[in-house]
Design an enzyme around this catalytic site. Structure first.
Site, PDB file in Angstrom:
ATOM      1  N   ARG A 156       0.868  -0.905   0.206  1.00 17.93           N
ATOM      2  CA  ARG A 156      -0.113  -0.090   0.026  1.00 17.93           C
ATOM      3  C   ARG A 156       0.976   1.266   0.071  1.00 17.93           C
ATOM      4  O   ARG A 156       0.307   2.083  -0.579  1.00 17.93           O
ATOM      5  CB  ARG A 156      -1.032   0.061   1.146  1.00 17.93           C
ATOM      6  CG  ARG A 156      -2.251  -1.030   0.976  1.00 17.93           C
ATOM      7  CD  ARG A 156      -2.867  -1.134   2.114  1.00 17.93           C
ATOM      8  NE  ARG A 156      -4.204  -1.887   1.863  1.00 17.93           N
ATOM      9  CZ  ARG A 156      -5.174  -2.155   2.758  1.00 17.93           C
ATOM     10  NH1 ARG A 156      -4.942  -2.062   3.967  1.00 17.93           N
ATOM     11  NH2 ARG A 156      -6.291  -2.795   2.286  1.00 17.93           N
TER      12      ARG A 156
ATOM     13  N   LYS B 213     -17.143 -18.718   2.630  1.00 15.90           N
ATOM     14  CA  LYS B 213     -18.693 -18.676   2.729  1.00 15.90           C
ATOM     15  C   LYS B 213     -19.445 -17.986   1.769  1.00 15.90           C
ATOM     16  O   LYS B 213     -19.032 -16.647   1.398  1.00 15.90           O
ATOM     17  CB  LYS B 213     -18.832 -18.072   4.161  1.00 15.90           C
ATOM     18  CG  LYS B 213     -18.417 -19.040   5.382  1.00 15.90           C
ATOM     19  CD  LYS B 213     -19.004 -18.248   6.580  1.00 15.90           C
ATOM     20  CE  LYS B 213     -18.713 -19.247   7.623  1.00 15.90           C
ATOM     21  NZ  LYS B 213     -18.828 -18.689   9.102  1.00 15.90           N
TER      22      LYS B 213
ATOM     23  N   GLY C 271      -7.518  -9.722   0.359  1.00 15.45           N
ATOM     24  CA  GLY C 271      -6.604 -10.035   1.125  1.00 15.45           C
ATOM     25  C   GLY C 271      -6.009 -11.534   0.564  1.00 15.45           C
ATOM     26  O   GLY C 271      -5.003 -11.837   0.091  1.00 15.45           O
TER      27      GLY C 271
ATOM     28  N   GLY D  86     -11.810  -5.018   1.886  1.00 10.34           N
ATOM     29  CA  GLY D  86     -13.407  -4.481   1.763  1.00 10.34           C
ATOM     30  C   GLY D  86     -13.935  -3.783   0.546  1.00 10.34           C
ATOM     31  O   GLY D  86     -14.920  -3.919   0.138  1.00 10.34           O
TER      32      GLY D  86
END
Ligand code: 3PG
Length: 395
Positions: free
Chosen positions: A34, A195, A353, A376
């Site tokens: 980053r 999931k 990630g 996110g």
């Protein structure tokens, strides 16, 4: 507006929102991607003579000072990556910042403390944002990975100061537009991970936008179960089988092919190279076995699908890739995508990630067209949501 729209910045104070939420171990960052991503923006402004104030969050201190979450912890890493001295400033607004700016020479870089130490940040309090804005001449947002937060530093400030997208933000938005905004078709999306429940909105958005939806990881088990397959003791959200069926119906109507594995790698226990390891058809999974990766035939079929596509968006691994040999399908498909990208036949964009870790593990992250620095924010973008930090820059 981008940095190209800035006039002479010499002597001006640039407030640059960067993402310094770096993974740490033993006091130093384990991944500085980053910082590297924002380096062009920071150095361009500094080299043009601006006084650059870096503004960032670090962890989730919930509106109060937290001894281990000061941005001073990453000061050394940032300084090393940039190859410049950095002055740490223990506030984000007020006289301490004002005095520090008067000490900074043109072209110098200051690092403000963790903006989440103040409750006004997450509350997007205009008074808090005004205090930060008071010391700056213009605002640059170079933190796409925090753009899904409507916070003072990511959203509020853009309304108070002349606001510009930094180079990393610009690059990210261009790549994402190429991938889903205005992509060359056909488009394939790989959505993997454990999931379905965490990626329902992603799946629902993608079925109407891509021609091929490749589902992997634990998520595939829920879809297989919805199709009546007995997945043994695999990770599976049985309560979501009706939802999975609804997504597959929606895909059918939208002309989107959902790809589920027809052969799988199974074992009786989740461990590296377990003795019970075997490959079988999805209809042959025993009651005491669990699916841990997709099989070689399915992997080859997916490679053939990618060969027919022009664009690929990837989020989530196909198997339990951290444990050998359940990284096999993810590594193989990532390498196929990388080779097609290098041949010029595929635009490949990946984010999240786990995905970045998987591509690094396969040794091909640099061969993709673009790998997002976001977790996110990338997911929310895949859900088709407007990101507040991006929207504020464009209004
Ligand atoms: C991230 O690490 O994904 C970003 O920095 C956002 O962090 P957050 O989830 O704490 O807002």
């Amino acid at each position: 507006k981008t940095l190209d729209d800035l006039g002479d910045v010499a002597g001006k104070v640039a407030l640059v929102r960067v993402d310094l939420n770096l993974p740490m171990k033993d006091g130093s960052a384990t991944d500085v991607t980053r910082v590297e991503a924002s380096m062009p923006t920071i150095l361009e402004l500094a080299d043009a003579g601006a006084k650059v104030l870096l503004l960032a969050h670090f962890g989730r201190p919930k509106g109060q000072r937290h001894s281990t979450l000061s941005t001073s912890y990453v000061q050394g890493d940032v300084s090393r990556v940039l190859g410049r001295e950095i002055m740490f400033i223990s506030e984000v607004a007020g006289p301490v910042v004002e005095q520090s700016i008067s000490i900074l020479r043109n072209g110098d870089i200051g690092l403000l403390d963790n903006v989440r130490f103040w409750p006004g940040e997450e509350a997007n309090d205009p008074e808090f944002a005004k205090g930060i804005a008071a010391n700056a001449d213009f605002y640059v947002n170079d933190a796409f990975s925090a753009a899904h937060r409507a916070h003072a530093s990511t959203e509020g400030l853009a309304h108070l100061l002349p606001a510009y997208a930094g180079r990393a933000m610009e690059k990210e938005l261009t790549a994402l537009d190429k991938a889903l905004g205005n992509p060359e078709q056909p488009v394939a999306a790989v959505v993997g991970g454990a999931k379905v429940s965490t990626k329902l909105a992603v799946l629902e958005n993608l079925v109407g936008r891509v021609q091929h939806l490749i589902i992997g990881g634990g998520m595939a088990n829920t879809f297989l179960a919805a199709r009546g397959v007995d997945v043994g003791k695999s990770l599976c959200e049985h309560e979501l089988t009706a939802t999975a069926n609804a997504i597959m119906d929606k895909a059918d109507h939208a002309g989107c092919t959902v790809h589920l594995p027809y052969d799988v790698v199974v074992a009786k226990e989740f461990a590296a190279n377990p003795p019970s390891l075997r490959t079988c058809n999805v209809h042959e999974v025993a009651a005491d076995e669990m699916i841990l990766d997709i099989g070689p035939q399915a992997t080859e079929a997916l490679a053939d699908v990618l060969k027919t596509c022009r664009t690929l968006v990837w989020n989530g691994p196909l198997g339990a890739f951290e444990t050998e040999p359940f990284d096999t399908a993810t590594v193989a498909l990532a390498r196929t995508a990388a080779a097609l990208t290098q041949d010029g036949s595929l635009v490949s964009v990946a984010g999240g990630g786990d995905t970045v870790a998987a591509l690094n593990h396969a040794g091909v992250a640099k061969e993709f067209t673009y790998v997002s620095t976001a977790g996110g924010a990338f997911l929310e973008w895949m859900e088709g949501k407007e990101l507040p930090g991006v929207a504020a820059l464009t209004c």
